[in-house]
Design a protein around this motif. Sequence first.
Motif, PDB file in Angstrom:
ATOM      1  N   MET A  19      18.213 -31.845  18.716  1.00 50.30           N
ATOM      2  CA  MET A  19      17.972 -30.613  17.959  1.00 50.30           C
ATOM      3  C   MET A  19      19.300 -30.017  17.497  1.00 50.30           C
ATOM      4  O   MET A  19      19.412 -29.541  16.359  1.00 50.30           O
ATOM      5  N   THR A  20      20.264 -30.041  18.386  1.00 43.16           N
ATOM      6  CA  THR A  20      21.569 -29.480  18.050  1.00 43.16           C
ATOM      7  C   THR A  20      22.237 -30.302  16.950  1.00 43.16           C
ATOM      8  O   THR A  20      22.831 -29.758  16.006  1.00 43.16           O
ATOM      9  N   ASN A  23      21.090 -29.581  13.532  1.00 47.10           N
ATOM     10  CA  ASN A  23      21.368 -28.219  13.083  1.00 47.10           C
ATOM     11  C   ASN A  23      22.589 -28.152  12.175  1.00 47.10           C
ATOM     12  O   ASN A  23      23.527 -27.407  12.422  1.00 47.10           O
ATOM     13  N   GLY A  25      23.699 -27.845   8.105  1.00 41.64           N
ATOM     14  CA  GLY A  25      23.415 -27.696   6.684  1.00 41.64           C
ATOM     15  C   GLY A  25      21.953 -27.448   6.390  1.00 41.64           C
ATOM     16  O   GLY A  25      21.169 -27.073   7.261  1.00 41.64           O
ATOM     17  N   TYR A  26      21.612 -27.692   5.133  1.00 38.53           N
ATOM     18  CA  TYR A  26      20.256 -27.403   4.674  1.00 38.53           C
ATOM     19  C   TYR A  26      19.375 -28.628   4.832  1.00 38.53           C
ATOM     20  O   TYR A  26      19.847 -29.755   4.737  1.00 38.53           O
ATOM     21  N   ALA A  27      18.103 -28.374   5.086  1.00 40.02           N
ATOM     22  CA  ALA A  27      17.131 -29.469   5.152  1.00 40.02           C
ATOM     23  C   ALA A  27      15.852 -29.000   4.496  1.00 40.02           C
ATOM     24  O   ALA A  27      15.492 -27.822   4.573  1.00 40.02           O
ATOM     25  N   LYS A 237      11.109 -24.549   9.452  1.00 41.98           N
ATOM     26  CA  LYS A 237      12.272 -25.355   9.862  1.00 41.98           C
ATOM     27  C   LYS A 237      11.777 -26.540  10.693  1.00 41.98           C
ATOM     28  O   LYS A 237      12.044 -26.651  11.907  1.00 41.98           O
ATOM     29  N   ARG A 239      12.525 -29.540  10.777  1.00 39.42           N
ATOM     30  CA  ARG A 239      13.457 -30.565  11.269  1.00 39.42           C
ATOM     31  C   ARG A 239      13.612 -30.512  12.788  1.00 39.42           C
ATOM     32  O   ARG A 239      13.910 -31.531  13.407  1.00 39.42           O
ATOM     33  N   TYR A 240      13.398 -29.315  13.366  1.00 39.43           N
ATOM     34  CA  TYR A 240      13.597 -29.218  14.820  1.00 39.43           C
ATOM     35  C   TYR A 240      12.419 -29.808  15.588  1.00 39.43           C
ATOM     36  O   TYR A 240      12.561 -30.181  16.744  1.00 39.43           O
TER      37      TYR A 240
ATOM     38  N   TYR B   2      22.508 -24.183  -2.074  1.00 37.90           N
ATOM     39  CA  TYR B   2      21.098 -24.123  -1.690  1.00 37.90           C
ATOM     40  C   TYR B   2      20.619 -22.677  -1.745  1.00 37.90           C
ATOM     41  O   TYR B   2      20.958 -21.865  -0.895  1.00 37.90           O
ATOM     42  N   ASN B   7      14.613 -20.522   4.686  1.00 32.83           N
ATOM     43  CA  ASN B   7      14.073 -21.292   5.801  1.00 32.83           C
ATOM     44  C   ASN B   7      14.570 -22.735   5.796  1.00 32.83           C
ATOM     45  O   ASN B   7      14.051 -23.578   6.527  1.00 32.83           O
ATOM     46  N   ALA B   8      15.541 -22.997   4.972  1.00 31.76           N
ATOM     47  CA  ALA B   8      16.057 -24.356   4.902  1.00 31.76           C
ATOM     48  C   ALA B   8      17.448 -24.480   5.512  1.00 31.76           C
ATOM     49  O   ALA B   8      17.953 -25.571   5.704  1.00 31.76           O
ATOM     50  N   GLY B   9      18.035 -23.360   5.822  1.00 34.56           N
ATOM     51  CA  GLY B   9      19.371 -23.385   6.402  1.00 34.56           C
ATOM     52  C   GLY B   9      19.337 -23.676   7.890  1.00 34.56           C
ATOM     53  O   GLY B   9      18.281 -23.735   8.510  1.00 34.56           O
ATOM     54  N   PRO B  10      20.508 -23.849   8.465  1.00 30.63           N
ATOM     55  CA  PRO B  10      20.578 -24.152   9.896  1.00 30.63           C
ATOM     56  C   PRO B  10      20.345 -22.884  10.727  1.00 30.63           C
ATOM     57  O   PRO B  10      20.424 -21.772  10.217  1.00 30.63           O
ATOM     58  N   LEU B  16      20.984 -22.380  19.276  1.00 37.30           N
ATOM     59  CA  LEU B  16      20.778 -23.681  19.918  1.00 37.30           C
ATOM     60  C   LEU B  16      21.511 -23.773  21.248  1.00 37.30           C
ATOM     61  O   LEU B  16      21.012 -24.406  22.185  1.00 37.30           O
ATOM     62  N   THR B 203      12.928 -16.640  12.198  1.00 35.83           N
ATOM     63  CA  THR B 203      13.123 -17.978  11.644  1.00 35.83           C
ATOM     64  C   THR B 203      13.959 -17.980  10.373  1.00 35.83           C
ATOM     65  O   THR B 203      14.900 -18.765  10.241  1.00 35.83           O
ATOM     66  N   VAL B 208      15.681 -21.066  15.066  1.00 41.38           N
ATOM     67  CA  VAL B 208      15.049 -22.372  14.914  1.00 41.38           C
ATOM     68  C   VAL B 208      13.601 -22.209  14.493  1.00 41.38           C
ATOM     69  O   VAL B 208      13.100 -22.885  13.586  1.00 41.38           O
TER      70      VAL B 208
END
Lengths: 346, 346, 346, 346
Positions: A19-20, A23, A25-27, A237, A239-240, B2, B7-10, B16, B203, B208
């Motif tokens: 998870m870390t 973390n 940049g953007y996703a 989010k 990705r987590y 971006y 909601n796309a940033g870290p 974390l 969020t 996260v």
Amino acid sequence: MYFASDNAGPAHPSILAAMTEANQGYAMPYGNDEIMDQVRDRLRDIFEAPEAAVYLVATGTAANALALATLCAPYQTVFCSPDAHIQNDECNAPEFYIGAGKLTLVGTGDKITPDALTAAMGDSPRISVHSAQPGPLSITQATEKGRVYSVAEIAALTDIAAAAGQKTHMDGARFANALVAQNCTPAEMTWRAGVDALSFGGTKNGCVGVEAVVIFDPEKAWEFELRRKRGAHLFSKHRYLSAQMLAYLEGDLWQDMARAANANMARLATGLRALPGAHLLQDPQANLTFAALPRAAHRRLQDAGAKYYLFGALDGDPDETVEARFVCDWSLPETEIDRFLDIAAG
Amino acid sequence: MYFASDNAGPAHPSILAAMTEANQGYAMPYGNDEIMDQVRDRLRDIFEAPEAAVYLVATGTAANALALATLCAPYQTVFCSPDAHIQNDECNAPEFYIGAGKLTLVGTGDKITPDALTAAMGDSPRISVHSAQPGPLSITQATEKGRVYSVAEIAALTDIAAAAGQKTHMDGARFANALVAQNCTPAEMTWRAGVDALSFGGTKNGCVGVEAVVIFDPEKAWEFELRRKRGAHLFSKHRYLSAQMLAYLEGDLWQDMARAANANMARLATGLRALPGAHLLQDPQANLTFAALPRAAHRRLQDAGAKYYLFGALDGDPDETVEARFVCDWSLPETEIDRFLDIAAG
Amino acid sequence: MYFASDNAGPAHPSILAAMTEANQGYAMPYGNDEIMDQVRDRLRDIFEAPEAAVYLVATGTAANALALATLCAPYQTVFCSPDAHIQNDECNAPEFYIGAGKLTLVGTGDKITPDALTAAMGDSPRISVHSAQPGPLSITQATEKGRVYSVAEIAALTDIAAAAGQKTHMDGARFANALVAQNCTPAEMTWRAGVDALSFGGTKNGCVGVEAVVIFDPEKAWEFELRRKRGAHLFSKHRYLSAQMLAYLEGDLWQDMARAANANMARLATGLRALPGAHLLQDPQANLTFAALPRAAHRRLQDAGAKYYLFGALDGDPDETVEARFVCDWSLPETEIDRFLDIAAG
Amino acid sequence: MYFASDNAGPAHPSILAAMTEANQGYAMPYGNDEIMDQVRDRLRDIFEAPEAAVYLVATGTAANALALATLCAPYQTVFCSPDAHIQNDECNAPEFYIGAGKLTLVGTGDKITPDALTAAMGDSPRISVHSAQPGPLSITQATEKGRVYSVAEIAALTDIAAAAGQKTHMDGARFANALVAQNCTPAEMTWRAGVDALSFGGTKNGCVGVEAVVIFDPEKAWEFELRRKRGAHLFSKHRYLSAQMLAYLEGDLWQDMARAANANMARLATGLRALPGAHLLQDPQANLTFAALPRAAHRRLQDAGAKYYLFGALDGDPDETVEARFVCDWSLPETEIDRFLDIAAG
């Protein structure tokens, strides 16, 4: 000495590390992250199901309720065991997600038998308009009592369901524990045995909070996505969630943790069998069991701070037994089990 | 570059880190973890509301839908703006959680005016049995257009609702951004201005995946807990939600991140105002705005990989403007904003 | 020879005469007709409940489902017998109207015992958040097996429910049949014995299609009205429901018809007891029973066109018994009963 | 002088005569009565739709809500006009039956235009997972303002819906009034113009309480039956619904009554047009209209006991107009209309 549940232990360090690591940049949000693409591929590989629809949610109840909602109409009933998590531990979530459906309890205890299922489900998808119509079968693997359906047992049940025109859902909150307890593949224990949708647990087995829903027939995929969003279970989010699941699958960590948890339970069970005046209520096949211990043992354990579910009062004849539930997670040190057994022995 | 969504940033690294730190040994599940006790105390302090009920969920839609379900009966309607997230971006989740309620759109645009609310809501909690009965007001702070209700504006609306016998919910997915944009306290912006239940976002602002629901009148607390479980939003390993929220509140990190995001937006807005042929559709008060840019600028930006929502086609007169939405999160480097503006300027 | 159900017989001629008489000129719609005022007064008199809320709907399932919806929250469960109409014959209508609630089956058979209720319901309105919370008790009077709860039996059950913080609903689809079977008043059989809401049946007992819902504590009256409308059960030309109910109550026609139906059943039961090889499964107390008859008798009856529910196949040993359900309505001629018995006797 | 609604007048005497005639002996319950077989045949003939599924319910709201529930998923939205009965007068019944769906209001006023529908519905059955997905179109014929869609207008709308992958429902509570207002057949006004499911009204047009649901594509028939039962709208003594509908269709009574009602409205409209200071808000095409009359006229009418809906206060300038709704039913005597107009004229 924590035996209360496998949802109270820590996550594996590599899960949090993943998870870390994610973390940065953007996703893309809402399941469109690149890690999710890897998760999907990996789960399709593991299940030998290249077309399967794969989704992530954060709780086991969400996985079950959403999967059932795609298999069951509001005027139908789900067939499950009286011990089923969906019946006892989800506060009407399946009924809610199905849109006011019903659950019909099949037989007694944690494992459904073919005879009980046939008696309950009948052989036709349509019955009198006055009654809740038959709907899908839901089985729990490993069960809420810590037992495991064999591949043949699963197939016998899904055959009955299919003959009655129904699909089968598997609540696999402890899927990994059931898998490593037997000599079979994930595919054999699911779609090859007739399972249509699977709640593939991660949380109880070393994740922070993630479950996959694997739908082997992808026809319902878009409906699932809409129901997930409508249920407020689509993570922005995302990705987590993905990172957890990918780390969980990486190098078969998921199976390693399940093996550790099952081995812990085996060690505990061996000790409990040898404990004077105690007996197991069934032989554990995965990472939990129910056992009866003398009150005196319970008192010593409780005084020492041991945590587990106790189904009776501690005042009374110290030699009489009181039943209890014991669950082992992957992180439980063997020394804690041995200390527990020492204290129980007095 | 971006600018598509916050909601796309870290997540902030300390979020974390807090999750990782919480990952030690056993913890009571389902919200009974010790970190949650600290979160509850901290949020009650921040809101100067020692009796408030405080709960955590993982998504903003869950926070909104569950909060509304405790304020709205199935035969009632929620009053919200036509731009409201609950209307446009939650795939019927509010209706689902309310039990088949309705949403009534008030006025036009993102901010509800007192006149429009009075016209829509009337002054009585009971109307003809044939109609959906009036239910709660829901306002978004900051709005979906990036504007902010002043404390006086909020109070004017909640007064109308209260006079009609209704409660007020605030969708605070961007609560922090709205707060730091004005000179007021969290209490002033909520319960002192008549807000009954708040979705307190984490969020979008550097977590996260965690949102708090703060119910200022705790009478509905137990009902909320049951609805959360029934909705499958009660986390077993709840400590990871708690740890996020505690880190978020620690040292006012939540306000720092919101200030950073708002400052990013201010920098971007200043640049866009100066961009030949471009104009803002409204002055940004928080961390998002809508602006019209010449097609030529859009084309350059898209070619350079800038991410944002575009409401029109790029083929056509290069001097004509096309509208777009821009959101800045806390993590966006100033250099990226400046690069964006440079490219836009051509 | 129609013993299949009491919902297949004609309405009493005076019911249709009253509807025809009501068919003059304009009348206020939606329950505001003057006949409804008389119905309300009359039912309040009959039940010695001057504050009771009284509503009409057209089906028994609507009466049950709407009454339960005012007593049960979506995260609760209704306690009923495994034979209950609400469980077996309403295609999830109670679950639907409650908003995705659950039904919990208490004990075995048609009559709930105090011990079984205590075991199922517990003594607290709040249990673990993971489980469906306890909700109201629902009992059927007369039961689906044709038996009757005594006033003392009802009070014993409602006491248990009240001690657990729960309300009691009575499904009185055959209320009149139960009442005339015992020496008590409507008040004694309901609110004085702790019943909170009653489905007061008309349809099965000689009406065209009307049931009253009587809510003894009128606090839920407005909610009931809204739920009735939302369920599409509010009649615009309501006078035709009112006229039925008023004629039904006039001169105790409702009790006369119930006495006739019960007497028919008593005559049938006497004959069945005397039938060689046959036996009753329980002594009928109202207007229906279950009995086992030799296959040979069934074959003769079926060949002669007798109508009733048969729970087994007719091919096999002619001396073996097969169970069946027999219901008598008020209109059944004694000669038909005697003919039935003659044919059964062979 | 009753112009408040067409649901307050009496039923045609032949309707009650038919119910009384049907009240002989036993009849199969739950829609299996022989009269229903005739109704089904007759409606299939009338609609030239030999495969259509035909069901009866007792209220128009039930017909609409159940029909929509077979066309709309819980994560979709129905498109209807802001004046639609399903939006304003059904207390969330459509949302309830759909399972927590949404209604999207198209354009302004009672009649939907092709442009407004295209703008609202788009051209794809799938949009972003965050939004309620497009669902069926519902139009009211005749509209709530008393206007009528031409066959070409209906076809233009259903074409748009079909191109977007959606079905069309017609709320025909006043279907007969719309039909006799134009030169077309029932088939032309429904399935030939693209309508998939019809609520075919009886109650407002001279019945006691009966509506047919006609589903032109019978694929959803069994689902409809289950939803009807689950909604508690399946009548046990169904023959009394069937008898009403058969008498209604017999000898085109349904069209005769609609013609009478429309003629009454035409007479009233002619008079209102000639009334000094008054004007119609639209030309009535069926049996209802909205008109503005001077306060002085309203006061005289109200004093004389005339019944109609008034949208404004009567104190104020006597020459100023106040809007009102007027509905004529089949039974209204011409003398009452003339008396009304005389009093209005002063």
